[in-house]
Structures are given as structure tokens and as C-alpha cells.
Design an enzyme around this catalytic site. Structure first.
Site, PDB file in Angstrom:
ATOM      1  N   THR A  47       0.831  -1.211   0.000  1.00  0.00           N
ATOM      2  CA  THR A  47       0.000   0.000   0.000  1.00  0.00           C
ATOM      3  C   THR A  47       0.860   1.254   0.000  1.00  0.00           C
ATOM      4  OG1 THR A  47      -1.796  -1.164   1.111  1.00  0.00           O
ATOM      5  CG2 THR A  47      -1.843   1.241   1.217  1.00  0.00           C
ATOM      6  N   CYS A  48       1.954   1.219   0.728  1.00  0.00           N
ATOM      7  CA  CYS A  48       2.840   2.373   0.807  1.00  0.00           C
ATOM      8  C   CYS A  48       3.450   2.702  -0.551  1.00  0.00           C
ATOM      9  CB  CYS A  48       3.940   2.116   1.831  1.00  0.00           C
ATOM     10  SG  CYS A  48       3.321   1.661   3.461  1.00  0.00           S
TER      11      CYS A  48
END
Length: 159
Positions: A47-48
């Protein structure tokens, strides 16, 4: 207890990655500036890397047009942050803050215990807006969520 709106950001050592790696302190780093600081649990994590950091890179000019600088924080070492910034084509104006030992994250009370996932101490996913080192807005994600700390959500909060 975690940092709150109205609190001053703690003054601790940090590594700043931009055009190289510099040692610094968070107090002087935030002094006299309008800053959005967003934190990710880890460089190179899905996600990052796929959504959080790219959103801030994509919208950096919109923050700059408002006189706001953008900084990304992770509990990773400076070399990891430097490699991640290069892999994500992060412009040098978006500062990457390497909180290798988690001292800044812990001082803000925004640490995440990732031991169950083999990740150790990490930062919770959050975004804050500070003026001259004083927190004016703070958005902390619930575990497993990615809504309130996005670049779009923070731009809306600043409107």
C-alpha cells in the site's frame, strides 16, 4: 498518549533524504515551515509503494501552490528510504525522513507494533499538518485502512 492537535512536534534526531542523506533534528526541520508529514508503516510495502507515496508525489505541486512542504516518514534506515525514493521517482522537494530507531515515531506516540508480522516497531499510517512545528491537523488511520491519510484527503482538509 499520541500527539494531538495543538501540540508541538518533538525535537529528536532524524535522517533527511533528499539530494543525499543528512543528519538533522526535527525541531529545526519543522521550524518556520508549513508541512504535511505523512507516515507509512514501511518502505517498499504494497500500500505504501502502490498508493500512499505515489499520491503525494502526484499531488506535490498542489501542496506547493499552497505554500506547504511535504515530507514522508518511515521507521526504516536512510539507505532504504533513499532507494525507495529513487524507485518511486520522488522529487527532491519531497523530503524522505528516515526514523531508523523509531525515536521520532515513539516520541509522537504513533508507533505500531508489527512484531506479529515480522516487522518490529513501525509507524502507524497517518498524516498531519503542522505550522512552525505545531500540529494543526492530524489524521490517523484505523488498522488496515487507507482513507484519511491520503494526499487527496489532506488536500481536502487544507481547503
Amino acid at each position: 498518549m499520541s500527539i494531538q492537535v495543538g501540540d508541538t512536534l518533538p525535537d529528536v534526531e532524524i535522517r533527511v533524504v533528499s539530494n543525499g542523506i543528512e543528519e538533522g533534528r526535527t525541531g529545526p526541520l519543522f521550524a518556520g515551515r508549513k508541512v504535511v508529514l505523512f507516515a507509512v508503516p514501511g518502505a517498499f510495502t504494497p500500500t505504501c509503494s502502490n498508493r500512499h507515496l505515489p499520491g503525494y508525489v502526484q499531488h506535490l505541486a498542489q501542496f506547493q501552490a499552497r505554500g506547504v512542504e511535504v515530507m514522508c516518514l518511515a521507521v526504516n534506515d536512510a539507505y532504504v528510504m533513499q532507494a525507495w525514493a529513487a524507485s518511486q521517482n520522488v522529487p527532491p522537494e519531497l523530503l524522505m525522513l528516515a526514523d531508523g530507531n523509531g525515536n521520532f515515531t515513539k516520541a509522537m506516540g504513533l508507533e505500531l507494533d508489527g512484531n506479529a508480522y515480522g516487522m518490529g516497531l513501525r509507524a502507524r499510517r497517518f498524516a498531519l499538518y503542522a505550522e512552525n512545528g505545531v500540529v494543526k491537523a492530524l489524521q490517523v488511520e484505523a488498522p488496515g485502512e487507507f482513507r484519511v491519510s491520503t494526499a487527496e484527503a489532506i488536500l481536502e482538509a487544507l481547503a
